[in-house]
Design an enzyme around this catalytic site. Structure first.
Site, PDB file in Angstrom:
ATOM      1  N   HIS A   1       2.790   0.575   1.124  1.00  0.00           N
ATOM      2  CA  HIS A   1       3.301  -0.706   0.627  1.00  0.00           C
ATOM      3  C   HIS A   1       4.654  -1.059   1.236  1.00  0.00           C
ATOM      4  O   HIS A   1       4.893  -2.217   1.605  1.00  0.00           O
ATOM      5  CB  HIS A   1       3.390  -0.697  -0.897  1.00  0.00           C
ATOM      6  CG  HIS A   1       2.060  -0.575  -1.570  1.00  0.00           C
ATOM      7  ND1 HIS A   1       1.914  -0.385  -2.932  1.00  0.00           N
ATOM      8  CD2 HIS A   1       0.794  -0.608  -1.068  1.00  0.00           C
ATOM      9  CE1 HIS A   1       0.633  -0.307  -3.234  1.00  0.00           C
ATOM     10  NE2 HIS A   1      -0.061  -0.440  -2.119  1.00  0.00           N
TER      11      HIS A   1
ATOM     12  N   HIS B   1      -5.027  -7.402  -1.771  1.00  0.00           N
ATOM     13  CA  HIS B   1      -4.324  -6.125  -1.748  1.00  0.00           C
ATOM     14  C   HIS B   1      -4.876  -5.216  -0.655  1.00  0.00           C
ATOM     15  O   HIS B   1      -4.118  -4.453  -0.042  1.00  0.00           O
ATOM     16  CB  HIS B   1      -4.405  -5.410  -3.096  1.00  0.00           C
ATOM     17  CG  HIS B   1      -3.592  -4.155  -3.110  1.00  0.00           C
ATOM     18  ND1 HIS B   1      -2.227  -4.155  -3.278  1.00  0.00           N
ATOM     19  CD2 HIS B   1      -3.937  -2.856  -2.899  1.00  0.00           C
ATOM     20  CE1 HIS B   1      -1.769  -2.917  -3.196  1.00  0.00           C
ATOM     21  NE2 HIS B   1      -2.787  -2.113  -2.961  1.00  0.00           N
TER      22      HIS B   1
ATOM     23  N   ASP C   1      -2.807  -3.276   2.260  1.00  0.00           N
ATOM     24  CA  ASP C   1      -2.964  -1.879   2.673  1.00  0.00           C
ATOM     25  C   ASP C   1      -3.248  -1.763   4.170  1.00  0.00           C
ATOM     26  O   ASP C   1      -2.744  -0.846   4.843  1.00  0.00           O
ATOM     27  CB  ASP C   1      -4.094  -1.220   1.884  1.00  0.00           C
ATOM     28  CG  ASP C   1      -3.690  -0.846   0.465  1.00  0.00           C
ATOM     29  OD1 ASP C   1      -2.479  -0.806   0.178  1.00  0.00           O
ATOM     30  OD2 ASP C   1      -4.593  -0.589  -0.354  1.00  0.00           O
TER      31      ASP C   1
ATOM     32  N   HIS D   1      -7.823   3.499   2.940  1.00  0.00           N
ATOM     33  CA  HIS D   1      -6.841   4.181   3.782  1.00  0.00           C
ATOM     34  C   HIS D   1      -7.504   5.084   4.822  1.00  0.00           C
ATOM     35  O   HIS D   1      -7.077   5.132   5.971  1.00  0.00           O
ATOM     36  CB  HIS D   1      -5.894   5.009   2.919  1.00  0.00           C
ATOM     37  CG  HIS D   1      -5.135   4.193   1.917  1.00  0.00           C
ATOM     38  ND1 HIS D   1      -4.299   3.168   2.278  1.00  0.00           N
ATOM     39  CD2 HIS D   1      -5.099   4.245   0.563  1.00  0.00           C
ATOM     40  CE1 HIS D   1      -3.769   2.626   1.193  1.00  0.00           C
ATOM     41  NE2 HIS D   1      -4.238   3.266   0.143  1.00  0.00           N
TER      42      HIS D   1
END
Length: 317
Positions: free
Chosen positions: A82, A240, A244, A267
């Site tokens: 973030h 969001h 990421d 991720h």
């Protein structure tokens, strides 16, 4: 590109919060760094000396629940994505990131607090030309039902993200973004991390997400959103995921000139695609922003979206 020179922060700024997994209070301070430094994490508060780790793909040692950076001695800082997204999204090239705990503070689950810290510190230009990694050909990775691809793009960086959750409240969402400081601030920075209540309970029982709460996460059960304040955007979950992506791909070490597309990603997928790109030395090259006063392109260099592409590739950069 809007800026032809590298940038850093004018001064330091500090935020304080808790780690989403440890629940431990932590302070994070962003500050200036010299030309070509990139993003450097400095882990303080250790028993011995402070330790530094560069925010590059080679420093990633885990991607299960967050992006974890470390060195040969072990992990140093978790949940790095973030703050990295905020720095890259706001157009910062070089910065130090001091953290006195094992995790970057989760704050409200978005990058908004880090954007506010960047605003407080201020951004200044430096003497050297901004450098980029230009994607030259498509690179694709599949992990089970997840798919990710980096491909050439005419100008800047573009993210195209699709999510598809079995949870009917989240369901399938798409979001695309052409990255600029303005679009990042307006469209992405306030999008919060999210999860399903049964997943959160399982993480709690395994000793993770000990700092998670309705103050820093968007939480769903099988039929509804549990946060009483509601969503910030109707497609906040997809936004969001774009946040990421920007943070995870900041680990390229330089801004990317290319487009990233993912389906059902996270991720682990983001890191796998970036690793695949960097491993294929014919798939990218380093280019520099063209100085505003340069009258023409010198022999041996090509034009890339208003920039000069120096006559060297990744094998000699």
């Amino acid at each position: 590109m809007k800026f032809s020179r590298q940038t850093t922060l004018r001064s330091q700024a500090t935020v304080t919060g808790v780690g989403v997994h440890s629940g431990i209070p932590v302070n994070l301070t962003i500050g200036p760094a010299p030309v070509d430094a990139g993003f450097i994490f400095v882990r303080t508060g250790l028993d011995d000396a402070d330790r530094e780790v560069p925010a590059i793909a080679e420093s990633v040692i885990a991607t299960d629940f967050a992006t974890v950076l470390g060195d040969r001695q072990g992990p140093l800082v978790s949940t790095a994505e973030h703050v990295l997204a905020a720095l890259r999204g706001m157009g910062v090239d070089n910065a130090t990131i001091e953290v006195d705990g094992p995790e970057v503070p989760i704050m409200d689950g978005s990058a908004a607090a880090f954007v506010a810290a960047i605003d407080q510190a201020g951004i200044v230009t430096q003497s050297a030309a901004r450098r980029f990694i230009q994607v030259l050909k498509p690179v694709q990775v599949s992990l089970g039902d997840s798919f990710g691809e980096l491909r050439p793009h005419a100008n800047g960086f573009r993210a195209e993200v699709e999510i598809d959750f079995a949870n009917p409240v989240i369901g399938r969402q798409n979001y695309s973004l052409d990255l600029s400081p303005e679009s990042f601030r307006r469209e992405i920075s306030r999008a919060r991390t999210f999860g399903c209540m049964n997943d959160v309970a399982r993480l709690w029982s395994a000793g993770f997400a000990l700092g998670a709460s309705f103050e820093n996460s968007v939480v769903f059960d099988e039929t509804r959103l549990l946060n009483t304040e509601g969503l910030r955007y109707s497609d906040e979950c997809a936004r969001h995921k774009v946040l990421d992506v920007i943070g995870d791909l900041a680990l390229a070490g330089l801004p990317l000139l290319g487009a990233y597309r993912s389906s059902r990603g996270g991720h682990k997928l983001n890191h796998a695609v970036l690793t695949a790109l960097m491993a294929d030395r014919s798939a990218w090259r380093v280019v520099e922003a063209e100085p505003a006063r340069r009258p023409r392109v010198e022999a041996g260099a090509g034009m890339v979206g208003g920039m000069v592409a120096p006559a060297y590739g990744p094998d000699v950069s």
